[in-house]
Design an enzyme around this catalytic site. Structure first.
Site, PDB file in Angstrom:
ATOM      1  N   THR A 272      65.590  13.439  35.621  1.00 23.58           N
ATOM      2  CA  THR A 272      64.599  14.024  36.756  1.00 23.58           C
ATOM      3  C   THR A 272      63.248  14.015  36.551  1.00 23.58           C
ATOM      4  O   THR A 272      62.522  13.501  37.328  1.00 23.58           O
ATOM      5  CB  THR A 272      65.043  15.599  37.285  1.00 23.58           C
ATOM      6  OG1 THR A 272      65.160  16.246  35.885  1.00 23.58           O
ATOM      7  CG2 THR A 272      66.418  15.602  37.988  1.00 23.58           C
ATOM      8  N   PHE A 397      63.715  20.198  44.714  1.00 24.58           N
ATOM      9  CA  PHE A 397      64.376  21.010  43.810  1.00 24.58           C
ATOM     10  C   PHE A 397      65.889  21.662  44.316  1.00 24.58           C
ATOM     11  O   PHE A 397      66.239  22.888  43.993  1.00 24.58           O
ATOM     12  CB  PHE A 397      63.397  22.058  43.177  1.00 24.58           C
ATOM     13  CG  PHE A 397      62.337  21.501  42.267  1.00 24.58           C
ATOM     14  CD1 PHE A 397      62.699  20.988  41.038  1.00 24.58           C
ATOM     15  CD2 PHE A 397      60.928  21.337  42.912  1.00 24.58           C
ATOM     16  CE1 PHE A 397      61.747  20.637  40.064  1.00 24.58           C
ATOM     17  CE2 PHE A 397      60.133  20.751  41.954  1.00 24.58           C
ATOM     18  CZ  PHE A 397      60.391  20.461  40.620  1.00 24.58           C
ATOM     19  N   CYS A 404      67.035  24.334  41.917  1.00 22.19           N
ATOM     20  CA  CYS A 404      66.864  24.000  40.483  1.00 22.19           C
ATOM     21  C   CYS A 404      66.284  25.437  39.628  1.00 22.19           C
ATOM     22  O   CYS A 404      65.268  25.930  39.917  1.00 22.19           O
ATOM     23  CB  CYS A 404      65.863  23.095  40.214  1.00 22.19           C
ATOM     24  SG  CYS A 404      65.465  22.534  38.626  1.00 22.19           S
TER      25      CYS A 404
HETATM   26  C1  HEM Z   1      69.478  22.085  39.902  1.00 26.23           C
HETATM   27  C2  HEM Z   1      65.877  18.673  40.825  1.00 26.23           C
HETATM   28  C3  HEM Z   1      64.318  19.698  36.644  1.00 26.23           C
HETATM   29  C4  HEM Z   1      68.081  22.611  35.227  1.00 26.23           C
HETATM   30  C5  HEM Z   1      68.738  21.102  40.553  1.00 26.23           C
HETATM   31  C6  HEM Z   1      68.952  20.760  41.956  1.00 26.23           C
HETATM   32  C7  HEM Z   1      68.072  19.821  42.179  1.00 26.23           C
HETATM   33  C8  HEM Z   1      67.213  19.547  40.986  1.00 26.23           C
HETATM   34  C9  HEM Z   1      67.883  19.142  43.526  1.00 26.23           C
HETATM   35  C10 HEM Z   1      70.287  21.119  42.914  1.00 26.23           C
HETATM   36  C11 HEM Z   1      71.142  20.374  42.685  1.00 26.23           C
HETATM   37  C12 HEM Z   1      72.372  20.565  43.650  1.00 26.23           C
HETATM   38  O1  HEM Z   1      72.121  21.280  44.737  1.00 26.23           O
HETATM   39  O2  HEM Z   1      73.273  19.972  43.679  1.00 26.23           O
HETATM   40  C13 HEM Z   1      65.260  18.855  39.757  1.00 26.23           C
HETATM   41  C14 HEM Z   1      64.154  17.857  39.592  1.00 26.23           C
HETATM   42  C15 HEM Z   1      63.453  18.245  38.564  1.00 26.23           C
HETATM   43  C16 HEM Z   1      64.348  19.220  37.706  1.00 26.23           C
HETATM   44  C17 HEM Z   1      63.711  16.992  40.543  1.00 26.23           C
HETATM   45  C18 HEM Z   1      62.381  17.623  37.811  1.00 26.23           C
HETATM   46  C19 HEM Z   1      61.388  16.675  38.061  1.00 26.23           C
HETATM   47  C20 HEM Z   1      65.149  20.473  35.674  1.00 26.23           C
HETATM   48  C21 HEM Z   1      64.855  20.950  34.462  1.00 26.23           C
HETATM   49  C22 HEM Z   1      66.068  21.676  34.017  1.00 26.23           C
HETATM   50  C23 HEM Z   1      66.834  21.729  35.266  1.00 26.23           C
HETATM   51  C24 HEM Z   1      63.850  20.591  33.266  1.00 26.23           C
HETATM   52  C25 HEM Z   1      66.433  22.334  32.753  1.00 26.23           C
HETATM   53  C26 HEM Z   1      65.752  22.478  31.581  1.00 26.23           C
HETATM   54  C27 HEM Z   1      68.844  22.689  36.566  1.00 26.23           C
HETATM   55  C28 HEM Z   1      70.005  23.272  36.603  1.00 26.23           C
HETATM   56  C29 HEM Z   1      70.445  23.367  38.003  1.00 26.23           C
HETATM   57  C30 HEM Z   1      69.440  22.597  38.488  1.00 26.23           C
HETATM   58  C31 HEM Z   1      70.665  24.156  35.557  1.00 26.23           C
HETATM   59  C32 HEM Z   1      71.597  24.017  38.484  1.00 26.23           C
HETATM   60  C33 HEM Z   1      71.304  25.393  39.051  1.00 26.23           C
HETATM   61  C34 HEM Z   1      72.481  26.042  39.831  1.00 26.23           C
HETATM   62  O3  HEM Z   1      73.158  25.453  40.537  1.00 26.23           O
HETATM   63  O4  HEM Z   1      72.539  27.300  39.526  1.00 26.23           O
HETATM   64  N1  HEM Z   1      67.600  20.555  40.287  1.00 26.23           N
HETATM   65  N2  HEM Z   1      65.525  19.467  38.639  1.00 26.23           N
HETATM   66  N3  HEM Z   1      66.411  20.959  36.260  1.00 26.23           N
HETATM   67  N4  HEM Z   1      68.263  22.023  37.687  1.00 26.23           N
HETATM   68 FE1  HEM Z   1      66.869  20.817  38.138  1.00 26.23          FE
END
Ligand code: HEM
Length: 460
Positions: A272, A397, A404
């Site tokens: 991402t 996000f 996220c």
């Molecule tokens: C969840 C985008 C960076 C960890 C998500 C979701 C999106 C997203 C759209 C929701 C997914 C869903 O509903 O199925 C992004 C984008 C990023 C990014 C665009 C960077 C530009 C990161 C980073 C980490 C991370 C750097 C960890 C170091 C997570 C985790 C979830 C998540 C653990 C699950 C949260 C939950 O369901 O409780 N992210 N993410 N993400 N992201 Fe990110």
């Protein structure tokens, strides 16, 4: 009260194959975008093992943001990833206790204050990228997606569990990164196949299992080492996961669950972030006036100084460039929800819990009613006045309680790296006639995009 039924995309081969032939298994999102042009902002697909509804505009999507009526459904590629990351944060089913437990334990350490403390580790890895590019010299073609992947991978490794993948020190990426990409691609393909077909592809299935076992082993080794050799002064996430008790149950995370969370941070955080950085440089180079403004901001705010935490909130144009990049093409192209009980999407379309709803983020982020007729242009200026847009209009996000957890982490990482690159280098396209093509592994990024960098006079 209106009651509309959701248009079903015509099924192929007398209905025998449902809509499977409409979907490109190696890039499902692209198929969803094409079908939106043909069938509109809401349509239903029959993928044989599941029926899904795709929604693609602000009116429909803003209704689905409601955590009271809708919840995350782990289906498609995410479900196929569960052998690798089980009930860790990203792939947990809504009712799994480990989601709640891990969420409570980890939320504070992903908050803006905690992330600020990770700046030294982030700068450590950023300086490795700068050094590598410097050594390449001005004529080297840099496959920037690869280097941003190294950057994101190493940053999470160091910040989350004090581990150095050292991806900048070898020509090939760490085997973990390669195994992970293979697993992501296979999970994506499995989502658009029948279970039988997945079983029949015996070699791919075997490779999937072997890759997963190897990655689990590496995570387990890191945890074991930390248990044997505790680092009480470290502020990384592994310490928190090993030591912190859940305030509600008084329990700690199990060793096995910690392994899945580690793998999750790497999956969720590396492609991402790296995809966004690649897109961002593509846009800046394609729109030279934006590049110029961004570099001017860096010169004004940062000059020749070493970046500190105080510079970050002042880099407003760069922040707007990042936001606009994420709007233009979100690396995660969709999130999936389902209704908790039968309801109507936006008060109009009947929907039952059995049908997953795919929230097409590209549809949301290019809805002309919200973003205007220039939605297909890259204009960071619109993001300088971010608050003028309705709350649910920009969702790269994700949405609601399952959005996220790594947002502050990713934003800080991206802003410092963009600033340091623009401070030090003049960036150009390796091939000025390059036109963006997308590549998909679960997330999307620009395909074969290469840049060249030349050190700016007087910047050393
Ligand atoms: C969840 C985008 C960076 C960890 C998500 C979701 C999106 C997203 C759209 C929701 C997914 C869903 O509903 O199925 C992004 C984008 C990023 C990014 C665009 C960077 C530009 C990161 C980073 C980490 C991370 C750097 C960890 C170091 C997570 C985790 C979830 C998540 C653990 C699950 C949260 C939950 O369901 O409780 N992210 N993410 N993400 N992201 Fe990110």
């Amino acid at each position: 009260e209106t009651s509309l039924s959701i248009p079903q995309v015509p099924k192929q081969y007398l209905g025998l194959l449902g809509n499977l032939p409409d979907i490109d298994p190696s890039f499902a999102a692209k198929s969803f975008w094409r079908l939106q042009e043909l069938y509109g902002d809401i349509y239903e697909l029959d993928l044989l093992n599941r029926k899904v509804v795709i929604i693609s505009n602000y009116d429909l999507i803003s209704d689905v943001l409601d955590d009271n009526r809708y919840e995350k459904v782990v289906t498609g590629p995410l479900k196929e990833l569960r052998p690798f990351v089980k009930d860790a944060l990203f792939t947990a089913f809504p009712d799994e206790p480990n989601w709640h437990k891990a969420h409570r334990i980890l939320m504070p350490v992903f908050g803006p204050l905690a992330v600020k403390k990770m700046l030294p580790q982030m700068l450590d890895v950023a300086s490795q990228l700068i050094l590598r590019w410097d050594r390449f010299g001005p004529n080297h073609r840099i496959a920037c997606s690869d280097d941003f992947t190294r950057l994101a991978f190493d940053t999470i490794g160091l910040c989350a569990f004090g581990f150095r993948f050292n991806d900048f020190y070898s020509d090939n990426m760490h085997e973990f990164a390669i195994q992970m990409t293979d697993v992501l691609v296979e999970a994506g393909k499995r989502a658009s196949r029948t279970h039988m077909e997945t079983q029949l592809r015996y070699l791919a299935a075997q490779q999937f299992d072997t890759d997963i076992a190897a990655m689990h082993k590496l995570c387990d080794n890191i945890v074991d080492e930390r248990i044997q050799d505790p680092q009480p002064d470290s502020n990384d996430l592994l310490n928190v996961m090993l030591n912190q008790k859940d305030p509600e149950t008084g329990e700690k995370l199990s060793k096995e669950n910690i392994r899945y969370q580690m793998a999750t941070f790497l999956v969720a955080g590396h492609e991402t972030t790296s995809g966004t950085l690649s897109f961002l440089f593509y846009h800046l180079l394609h729109n030279p006036e934006t590049y110029h403004k961004a570099q001017q901001e860096v010169d004004e705010i940062l000059g020749d100084d070493t970046l500190t935490i105080n510079h970050i909130p002042k880099l407003k144009y760069i922040d707007a460039c990042i936001k606009e990049t994420l709007r233009f093409q979100s690396p995660i192209t969709a999130v999936t929800r389902h209704a908790k009980t039968p309801t109507k999407i936006a008060g109009k379309y009947d929907i039952v819990p059995e049908k997953p709803i795919v929230v097409n983020l590209k549809g949301l982020h290019h809805d002309a009613k919200i973003w205007g007729d220039d939605h297909d242009q890259f204009k960071p200026e619109r993001m300088l006045d971010f608050k003028k847009y309705p709350a649910g209009a920009w969702r790269p996000f994700g949405i609601g309680m399952r959005s996220c957890i790594g947002r502050a982490f990713a934003e800080q990482e991206m802003i410092i790296n963009v600033a340091l690159i623009l401070q030090r280098f003049q960036v150009t396209m390796a091939d000025p006639s390059y036109h963006m093509e997308l590549k998909s592994t679960l997330t999307v990024k620009p395909k074969d995009f290469e840049i060249k960098v030349r050190r700016r006079p007087g910047k050393d």
